[in-house]
Design a protein around this motif. Sequence first.
Motif, PDB file in Angstrom:
ATOM      1  N   SER A  36      35.206  12.147  33.771  1.00  0.00           N
ATOM      2  CA  SER A  36      37.059  12.506  33.840  1.00  0.00           C
ATOM      3  C   SER A  36      37.080  12.522  32.423  1.00  0.00           C
ATOM      4  N   THR A  37      35.888  11.560  31.571  1.00  0.00           N
ATOM      5  CA  THR A  37      36.711  11.750  30.528  1.00  0.00           C
ATOM      6  C   THR A  37      37.652  11.183  29.837  1.00  0.00           C
ATOM      7  N   GLU A  38      37.600   9.610  31.085  1.00  0.00           N
ATOM      8  CA  GLU A  38      39.059   8.905  30.427  1.00  0.00           C
ATOM      9  C   GLU A  38      38.386   7.432  30.539  1.00  0.00           C
ATOM     10  N   PHE A  95      34.899  15.034  21.605  1.00  0.00           N
ATOM     11  CA  PHE A  95      36.173  14.132  21.816  1.00  0.00           C
ATOM     12  C   PHE A  95      36.247  12.539  21.307  1.00  0.00           C
ATOM     13  N   ILE A 134      29.737   9.463  23.105  1.00  0.00           N
ATOM     14  CA  ILE A 134      30.123  10.239  23.518  1.00  0.00           C
ATOM     15  C   ILE A 134      30.019  12.431  23.192  1.00  0.00           C
ATOM     16  N   GLU A 135      31.461  13.174  23.401  1.00  0.00           N
ATOM     17  CA  GLU A 135      30.898  14.156  23.205  1.00  0.00           C
ATOM     18  C   GLU A 135      31.208  14.622  21.460  1.00  0.00           C
ATOM     19  N   ASP A 161      30.514   1.968  29.717  1.00  0.00           N
ATOM     20  CA  ASP A 161      30.292   3.266  29.729  1.00  0.00           C
ATOM     21  C   ASP A 161      29.596   3.501  31.396  1.00  0.00           C
ATOM     22  N   ARG A 215      40.599  13.681  25.558  1.00  0.00           N
ATOM     23  CA  ARG A 215      40.656  15.239  25.879  1.00  0.00           C
ATOM     24  C   ARG A 215      41.187  16.174  24.686  1.00  0.00           C
ATOM     25  N   ARG A 217      32.606   8.906  32.847  1.00  0.00           N
ATOM     26  CA  ARG A 217      32.429   9.862  31.882  1.00  0.00           C
ATOM     27  C   ARG A 217      32.830  11.125  32.479  1.00  0.00           C
ATOM     28  N   TYR A 226      34.519   3.168  30.341  1.00  0.00           N
ATOM     29  CA  TYR A 226      35.083   4.409  29.730  1.00  0.00           C
ATOM     30  C   TYR A 226      34.318   5.643  31.468  1.00  0.00           C
ATOM     31  N   SER A 275      43.002   9.573  27.967  1.00  0.00           N
ATOM     32  CA  SER A 275      42.176  10.821  28.036  1.00  0.00           C
ATOM     33  C   SER A 275      41.759  11.006  26.663  1.00  0.00           C
TER      34      SER A 275
END
Length: 258
Positions: free
Chosen positions: A204-206, A177, A173-174, A160, A222, A202, A200, A220
Motif C-alpha cells: 500500500s506504500t503506507e 517515492f 523503496i521505489e 519494512d 505516493r 510495501r 512501512y 502515504s
Amino acid sequence: MTVYVDHRQTRKKNFYYRLKIYFILFFTYLLIIGVLYLIIYSPIFQIKSFEILGRNQFSEKFILNSLEPMLLHNKISSILGENNMFTWPSGNLNIKNTPLIKATVEKGWFKRSIKIVIEERKRFAVWCDIKNNCYWIDQEARAFEEAPETEGSIIMLIYDDQLENITVGQKVIEERFAPNLVKILKELANLNLSLGRNTYERNSTELTIKTLSGMRILFSVRFDPDLNLASLKSLQEKNNFNGMQYIDLRVENRLFYK
C-alpha cells in the motif's frame, strides 16, 4: 657481363649484422629488467605517506575496506603490491555501493604520497527488513551501512514488512517515492516526537509512525506530502496532539484525526 660475389665478405657482413641485433636485444632486455626492478623492488616508487581527507563518521579502516575492491583488486596490484605508486589509480572512483558520495585519489609522485579525498553519506534513518537486518539510509533513501536495531526518538527506525533483503547501494523503496519518504522523515524529526515502532507497508506504500504514547500517524508516500505536513505541524502547534489516537494523512491535502 659476369658478376662475381665474394661469399666470404657477405658472410662477414651478415655475422656483424646478427651480432649487432643480438647486442641490441640484450641491452633492451637489460633495460626492461632494470625498469621492472626499479618499479617493483626499488623504494623510489614505494608509498611513503597515506592520508584520507573528509573523514568524519567512518574509520579509516572502514573506508579502505569499502574502496578496496575498486582500488587494489587488479592484475597490477598482484604484481607490484599494495604499497606501490603504480598500483593506485588516479582521479574519481566509482563509489557505487559504498558509504561514500564521492572519492578522489590524488597521487604525489615527488613526495610518494597517496591522498584520498572523500565525501561521506550522512546517516539519516535506519531501515530494517523482515529478518531484522538493519541498515542506515541517507537522504536519498539509499542503504549504505549496517546499523544497530534500536528504538527511540533519537534515531528514526522503520521496519519494512515485506522487504526480504536490503541491498547496500540500492534505495529501500521505489525511486519515485523516495523524495516523499525523505520529506516525511525530515519533518517528523523536526516535531521532536518520542517514537516507538514505525512500519512501512510495501503493497500500500503506507508509512505508520507510532509514538510512545500510543498515537499513530499514517502517511502515504505516493504523493508530495508538503501540504499534509504543514497541516500536521499546525495541529501540533494548536494542542501538541494531546489525547489523540491517530492522525491520518494518507489522502492528498487532507488530514483526519481522532
